[in-house]
Design a protein around this motif. Sequence first.
Motif: not given
Length: 361
Positions: A315-341
């Motif tokens: 996770i690179p240097l994120l200096r303040n709350n105007t910066q972010a790093s993408p973790i994942a784009d997750v395809t979510v099926p209908p209903g209940a599911s989950s994602y972990s990292f």
Amino acid sequence: MSCKQENLAVETLMVPGNINIDIASAKAGDERRLMLSDNPETLTQEILTEPFSTLWHDVVVTSKRSMKHRIFGWHYNRTGAPVRIGVTIENKDEEQIEVRHIERDLKLSPSTGHWIIDVGQCLAKSCVGGTLDRIKPVDPYKFGRGVALIEEFIVEDDVLAGFIYEFTVEHASGKGGQNYEIRTVVSKVEDKDLREITSAPIPPRPAPQAHPRGSWTFSETDATTPLYRVGQSANYRTCAGTKLTGELPADLLFTADSSTLPASMTNRGQFGAIYQVNIPILNETNQDAVIRIRVNPRGGAFAGAALIDGKTYGIPLLRNNTQASPIADVTVPPGASSYSFKYMTAGSASTPLGIYVTTLT
């Protein structure tokens, strides 16, 4: 080199201030013990009043024949002269013990260095990515009553030493309990035998120098966010000092009270620990949706490492709350599911860290 993993990208964005949400629940994970040696962080002549001292320790009395350990250390030498820091283990039993599978990452950086990246992020990458360096101890792996030296190193004046050690301590005969003490020790005396340093740890520094330290029977936080509903935006706050309501957060597990030893200090940033984020998801439509998960600092500059779908990234240097790093784009099926990292906070980083979730389609 043990921390070659590539970094995530950095995005510039504005995160709405009204979507911050606290973690719903958390529990201790992984039975590897965590020993955090980060107080006193700055070593001065006024703090090191003796020629040599114990910085911190972990005392283990167990009926188990095998115990896994992680040591996270963070000490800055401002004594005006070189010091030697070492990791020792004292067997207090007549039966032999064996220290096995010793791995570590050690970074020495002057004050002019970029500590959060050169030291903190590197250690986090090595630990999360399983790329710590295998080393041989100074003393034999197997030994009876007495003190053995795992490793020692010189820290010049105005230099920070950041390190992670992982190893397993076993009853050498294959059965029976154990009684031993692990220490991080320091000496201002050049030829001092570090094995002889068995004193109680020096007192912790109070605020504003109240860096964390402690010894815990676990080294991972297994946290769950509130339910994320597809179509909404949410920024889940991990490693926060307090909830938005001012109460203690569910994921504040590495406290002074939960440490096994007195004179501990709460590890709010969970330094040296691995943090697992579990996001329950509800898609109330009848078709797949895509959600985007990012990390977004909420308390100042942040860096670290993340284990995402089996691969480790910095996770690179994120200096303040105007910066972010993408973790994942997750395809979510209908209903209940989950994602972990999983992620680890770099030394010198600030928390809390936001887990920012939005819906793309």
